[in-house]
Scaffold this motif. Structure first.
Motif: not given
Length: 121
Positions: A65-71, A98-102, A22-25
């Protein structure tokens, strides 16, 4: 899942654990809405968002964890104060749950990335 063999982002999202889907979507929706002019693709087994063939943003469901890459180093520098309290590697923002994703922070990072081109690391 660390590196997916999915051919597209729909396939990628179908593979992620249920508690993260859900959060990745929602993160995908946010990327598609904010990164106007970018192309969504798969690279290195994860969804990436490219401008002129260069990946500037990516995300992944990693083992822990869920990663977000900021290049874009310039965007990371502009947001240094807001990123200071986050679990952050050189270019990877990590969310352990997942609930920590800002999504508000991510929206602002995406908007700053989309606002102008810049060098990637």
């Amino acid at each position: 899942m660390v590196r997916s063999a999915a051919k597209d982002v729909d396939g990628y999202l179908a593979e992620v654990p249920d508690d993260r889907r859900e959060v990745l979507t929602e993160l995908r929706r946010l990327c598609r809405r904010e990164l106007v002019g970018f192309t969504e693709a798969m690279a290195y087994g994860m969804p990436v968002y490219e401008r002129d063939g260069v990946a500037e943003i990516a995300f992944a469901s990693q083992k822990q964890y869920i990663s977000v890459y900021l290049m874009r180093g310039d965007v990371r520098e502009d947001f240094a104060e807001r990123l200071a309290g986050q679990d952050m590697g050189k270019g990877c923002l990590r969310f352990r749950r997942p609930e920590a994703v800002d999504l508000g922070l991510l929206r602002d990072l995406l908007r700053a990335t989309a606002a102008r081109p810049g060098p990637v690391c």
